[in-house]
Design a protein around this motif. Structure first.
Motif, PDB file in Angstrom:
ATOM      1  N   ASP A 181      -7.290  16.267  30.686  1.00 42.82           N
ATOM      2  CA  ASP A 181      -6.389  16.569  29.784  1.00 42.82           C
ATOM      3  C   ASP A 181      -6.581  18.238  29.849  1.00 42.82           C
ATOM      4  O   ASP A 181      -7.725  18.556  30.218  1.00 42.82           O
ATOM      5  CB  ASP A 181      -7.161  16.099  28.381  1.00 42.82           C
ATOM      6  N   PHE A 182      -5.430  18.716  29.377  1.00 41.00           N
ATOM      7  CA  PHE A 182      -5.660  20.385  29.612  1.00 41.00           C
ATOM      8  C   PHE A 182      -4.921  20.796  28.296  1.00 41.00           C
ATOM      9  O   PHE A 182      -3.784  20.459  27.918  1.00 41.00           O
ATOM     10  CB  PHE A 182      -4.715  20.785  30.804  1.00 41.00           C
ATOM     11  N   GLY A 183      -5.564  21.633  27.646  1.00 35.22           N
ATOM     12  CA  GLY A 183      -5.235  22.545  26.497  1.00 35.22           C
ATOM     13  C   GLY A 183      -5.634  23.879  26.477  1.00 35.22           C
ATOM     14  O   GLY A 183      -6.023  24.358  27.607  1.00 35.22           O
TER      15      GLY A 183
ATOM     16  N   ALA B   4     -10.482  22.064  28.960  1.00 25.54           N
ATOM     17  CA  ALA B   4      -9.939  20.726  29.703  1.00 25.54           C
ATOM     18  C   ALA B   4     -11.131  19.684  29.850  1.00 25.54           C
ATOM     19  O   ALA B   4     -12.173  20.176  29.834  1.00 25.54           O
ATOM     20  CB  ALA B   4      -9.700  21.231  31.143  1.00 25.54           C
ATOM     21  N   GLU B   5     -10.664  18.570  29.961  1.00 22.50           N
ATOM     22  CA  GLU B   5     -11.653  17.358  30.052  1.00 22.50           C
ATOM     23  C   GLU B   5     -10.995  16.322  31.063  1.00 22.50           C
ATOM     24  O   GLU B   5      -9.991  16.162  31.262  1.00 22.50           O
ATOM     25  CB  GLU B   5     -11.829  16.691  28.550  1.00 22.50           C
TER      26      GLU B   5
ATOM     27  N   ASP C 239      -4.255  15.927  19.616  1.00 21.28           N
ATOM     28  CA  ASP C 239      -3.460  17.134  19.218  1.00 21.28           C
ATOM     29  C   ASP C 239      -3.843  18.360  20.069  1.00 21.28           C
ATOM     30  O   ASP C 239      -2.983  19.269  20.180  1.00 21.28           O
ATOM     31  CB  ASP C 239      -3.751  17.541  17.766  1.00 21.28           C
ATOM     32  N   TRP C 240      -5.096  18.526  20.623  1.00 18.33           N
ATOM     33  CA  TRP C 240      -5.302  19.817  21.244  1.00 18.33           C
ATOM     34  C   TRP C 240      -5.032  19.946  22.717  1.00 18.33           C
ATOM     35  O   TRP C 240      -4.840  20.855  23.477  1.00 18.33           O
ATOM     36  CB  TRP C 240      -7.079  20.179  21.565  1.00 18.33           C
TER      37      TRP C 240
ATOM     38  N   ASP D 282     -12.128  25.372  33.459  1.00 11.41           N
ATOM     39  CA  ASP D 282     -12.746  26.034  32.385  1.00 11.41           C
ATOM     40  C   ASP D 282     -11.585  26.747  31.342  1.00 11.41           C
ATOM     41  O   ASP D 282     -12.151  26.822  30.261  1.00 11.41           O
ATOM     42  CB  ASP D 282     -13.286  27.358  33.166  1.00 11.41           C
ATOM     43  N   GLN D 283     -10.397  27.011  31.716  1.00 15.05           N
ATOM     44  CA  GLN D 283      -9.581  27.863  30.929  1.00 15.05           C
ATOM     45  C   GLN D 283      -8.319  26.974  30.622  1.00 15.05           C
ATOM     46  O   GLN D 283      -7.632  27.440  29.517  1.00 15.05           O
ATOM     47  CB  GLN D 283      -8.907  29.041  31.499  1.00 15.05           C
ATOM     48  N   GLY D 284      -8.129  25.812  30.951  1.00 15.31           N
ATOM     49  CA  GLY D 284      -7.346  24.754  30.623  1.00 15.31           C
ATOM     50  C   GLY D 284      -5.908  25.320  30.891  1.00 15.31           C
ATOM     51  O   GLY D 284      -5.487  25.844  31.914  1.00 15.31           O
ATOM     52  N   THR D 285      -4.988  25.345  29.923  1.00 14.97           N
ATOM     53  CA  THR D 285      -3.633  25.863  30.018  1.00 14.97           C
ATOM     54  C   THR D 285      -3.511  27.522  29.583  1.00 14.97           C
ATOM     55  O   THR D 285      -2.365  27.932  29.610  1.00 14.97           O
ATOM     56  CB  THR D 285      -2.723  25.167  29.005  1.00 14.97           C
ATOM     57  N   SER D 286      -4.570  28.084  29.301  1.00 11.93           N
ATOM     58  CA  SER D 286      -4.435  29.541  28.781  1.00 11.93           C
ATOM     59  C   SER D 286      -3.813  30.241  30.132  1.00 11.93           C
ATOM     60  O   SER D 286      -3.359  31.726  29.405  1.00 11.93           O
ATOM     61  CB  SER D 286      -5.819  29.792  28.366  1.00 11.93           C
TER      62      SER D 286
END
Length: 647
Positions: A210-212, A216-217, A235-236, A453-457
């Motif tokens: 999962d990427f937000g 990320a998880e 949602d995230w 670490d940063q997900g989709t940022s």
């Protein structure tokens, strides 16, 4: 090591530091179609419709590669002094752990300072110790299990190899204990061996990533739970990526069909996909252990013939299945194709393809992928290179299916090494279940770690299409040695050494049967080079088609005024351009090697033809000498006889 944003050898004049501000804009727009989208392997048609996409995503800033800054690399003393005396002068990017390999415009120049190089190395040294410890514990557990199963495998092979002994050996076995045939392992041991190399379908390990925004998880589930995870996402989460290690077969087709039926399709890659099939797939080369590959074939071909194991293995296939429709769909599909949905028909898709056997890309039906499997695996000419002596290069299809709700499903039994470095032998010894967690060996595992670490940022657009583009370009250009700064011979260098060795052997003194062996090695090398070149051609076609689709996406986004979420990040167009450059370079290299090998083989035939002519001349001279000697003998032998007889 590189980070997501620049490819090895590519250039950029922009500053390496990222902006701390990210923007999330765009409007959700998606039309739906209630009709079920059928899989390519059990239907003659599929529905195609253009879709607007959900809000955009963002990408990563370009970072320079180690190879481009090797000359500016500081010494150990300099690094120590900078760490102790000027820590404040080092600007560490937000992601300190995971480098990546992405693209930038090839015409730009890269200017990198030493502090940026140090930051890149700090990310490697700063790997999360808890995650690494958990991974090591898993490796230890898997290795212990492998040792147990290896003992059962050895006993099975001893039993099988003595099945065809001569009658004399069988007779001696009645009286001499050492000549008796070994006993077959117990039924429980054989079932455990089968499940070790070919897990039951419901127990197959599946990765859910999962990427937000800034997060990320990753979770490991089983195939028996997969439907629950693609129904909805938190949602995230901007993008949920589900990776199942399934090859082309019954289970693959059912999983793909149910996934597409449970949600609306994403934006269609009409040019990158096949006609009537707007999803992306590519054929991937990866490195497997030759020993493990041989063991998989032995277990499949021997145990699949033991009828006493069938019932219990068949019952275990979906014993832990919690899905609502997977088992039902597989049963229907098997009935439709007139093939039993037994254990071995479900797991045979786990078998990787050799370079020169069977079909892989472009098949339309499940039964087309089921090719006869031979037990013995010939040594590839690549194995003659010292670095690759225990390796076997195989092919696997990597297929991607995405939906408008931001969920991506990838299916591929690829369990080999994608990144080549000095620890290749160590990577090959790792269990296939744990290879995903090794970011230094696995391309899919590396993709998750790049954004852990940063997900989709830092994504250029926070959409499933952007992530799909990043993923398939990262996987498609492997295997290569760019990740660790070219610290190991790449495939092109290895095959160049192989071709040079074959050319050198042409001039060795003639020996009996040596020419036949040399010609066979030439033919094997030509076959391998031809297949690698053909796969590169398929990938070039894929990436060119994706470029057309991406231009269409960008036009639609501009018309709808959807601005990028992170404008400084790497765009889909830049990413595909980098991958296309990489694949074209590999194609040109292997095309040149193939031409060189063919010309060298023709020169060998000419050389051997000349040698045969010379041998014929020598043989003719010898025949003449024998003829003269025979004539002299006929004349003088009677005289000698009478002279000796009468004194």
């Amino acid at each position: 090591m590189d980070s997501p944003g620049i490819s090895p050898g590519s250039d950029s004049n922009e500053n390496w530091e990222r902006s701390s501000q990210t923007t999330k804009t765009g409007s959700d727009s998606s039309t739906s179609n209630g009709n079920r989208r059928h899989s390519s392997s059990a239907s003659s048609s599929s529905v195609s419709a253009n879709r607007d996409n959900s809000p955009g995503s963002n990408g990563r800033r370009a970072r320079p590669s180690v190879t481009s800054i090797a000359a500016t690399l500081p010494t150990v003393r300099e690094m120590h002094n900078r760490r102790t005396s000027s820590q404040s002068s080092l600007t560490v990017p937000p992601n300190p752990h995971h480098p990546s390999l992405t693209s930038s415009v090839a015409s730009e120049e890269t200017v990198v300072s030493s502090k940026q190089v140090l930051t890149n190395f700090q990310k490697v040294a700063g790997r999360d110790p808890e995650i690494e410890a958990r991974r090591l514990r898993k490796l230890s557990r898997c290795n212990s299990e492998y040792l147990v199963q290896k003992g059962v495998y050895n006993r099975l092979m001893d039993w099988y190899d003595t099945s065809y002994r001569c009658l004399r050996s069988q007779f001696l076995g009645l009286f001499i204990k050492s000549s008796r045939r070994p006993d077959l392992p117990s039924k429980e041991e054989l079932i455990g061996l089968a499940r070790h190399y070919y897990p039951a379908r419901a127990d197959l390990k599946v990765q859910v990533c999962d990427f937000g925004l800034g997060r990320a998880e990753r979770n490991e589930i089983t195939l028996g739970q997969i439907e629950e995870y693609w129904q909805a996402k938190p949602d995230w989460v901007d993008v949920r990526w589900i990776h199942a290690p399934l090859g082309l077969g019954l289970t693959h087709s059912s999983v793909e069909d149910i996934f597409l039926h449970d949600g609306q399709p994403g934006r269609e890659f009409e040019n990158g996909g096949r006609s009537g099939w707007p999803y992306l797939e590519t054929e991937v080369l990866n490195i497997r252990s030759h020993k493990n590959f041989q063991e998989m074939r032995d277990v499949y071909l021997i145990l699949s013939r033991l009828t006493e194991l069938e019932e219990e293995l068949d019952e275990s296939s979906f014993k832990n299945d919690e899905n609502s429709s997977l088992q039902t769909d597989i049963s229907w599909r098997a009935s439709h194709l007139a093939m039993p949905a037994n254990f071995w028909n479900l797991v045979n898709s786990d078998m990787p393809w050799q370079l020169t056997e069977g079909l892989a890309m472009g098949i339309r039906g499940v039964t087309e992928g089921l090719q006869p499997i031979s037990r013995q695996i010939g040594q590839q000419t690549l194995c003659t290179h010292p670095f690759y002596k225990d390796c076997h290069m195989v092919r696997n299809v990597f297929r991607c299916f995405h939906r408008s709700d931001g969920i991506l499903l990838t299916l591929s039994p690829m369990a080999g090494v994608n990144f080549i470095d000095q620890k290749l032998a160590q990577h090959l010894s790792e269990p296939t279940d744990a290879i995903f967690e090794n970011e230094n060996a696995s391309a899919p595992g590396y993709v998750f770690s790049a954004f852990a670490d940063q997900g989709t940022s830092t994504w250029h657009r926070r959409t499933v299409e952007w992530f799909l583009t990043y993923l398939i370009t990262e996987v498609g250009v492997t295997p290569h040695s760019h990740r660790q700064g070219f610290n190991a011979p790449d495939l092109n260098l290895a095959y160049q050494a192989v071709v040079n060795d074959l050319k050198r052997r042409r001039y060795a003194p003639w020996r009996k049967d040596e020419t036949v062996k040399l010609v066979r090695d030439y033919l094997a090398c030509v076959d391998e080079l031809t297949m690698v070149k053909r796969i590169c051609e398929q990938q070039v076609t894929l990436f060119k088609g994706m470029q057309q689709d991406i231009r269409k996406f960008e036009h639609e986004d501009n018309r709808a005024r959807r601005t990028p979420d992170f404008p400084q990040g790497e765009s889909m167009h830049e990413r595909v351009k980098w991958a296309l450059t990489m694949v074209k370079a590999r194609h040109d290299t292997f095309e040149g090697l193939l031409t060189e090998a063919k010309q060298s083989m023709e020169a060998l035939f000419q050389l051997r033809s000349i040698e045969q002519n010379e041998l014929a001349i020598v043989s003719d001279s010898q025949n003449k000498a024998v003829l003269i000697f025979t004539g002299v003998t006929i004349v003088f032998l009677p005289l000698s006889f009478f002279t000796s007889y009468y004194g």
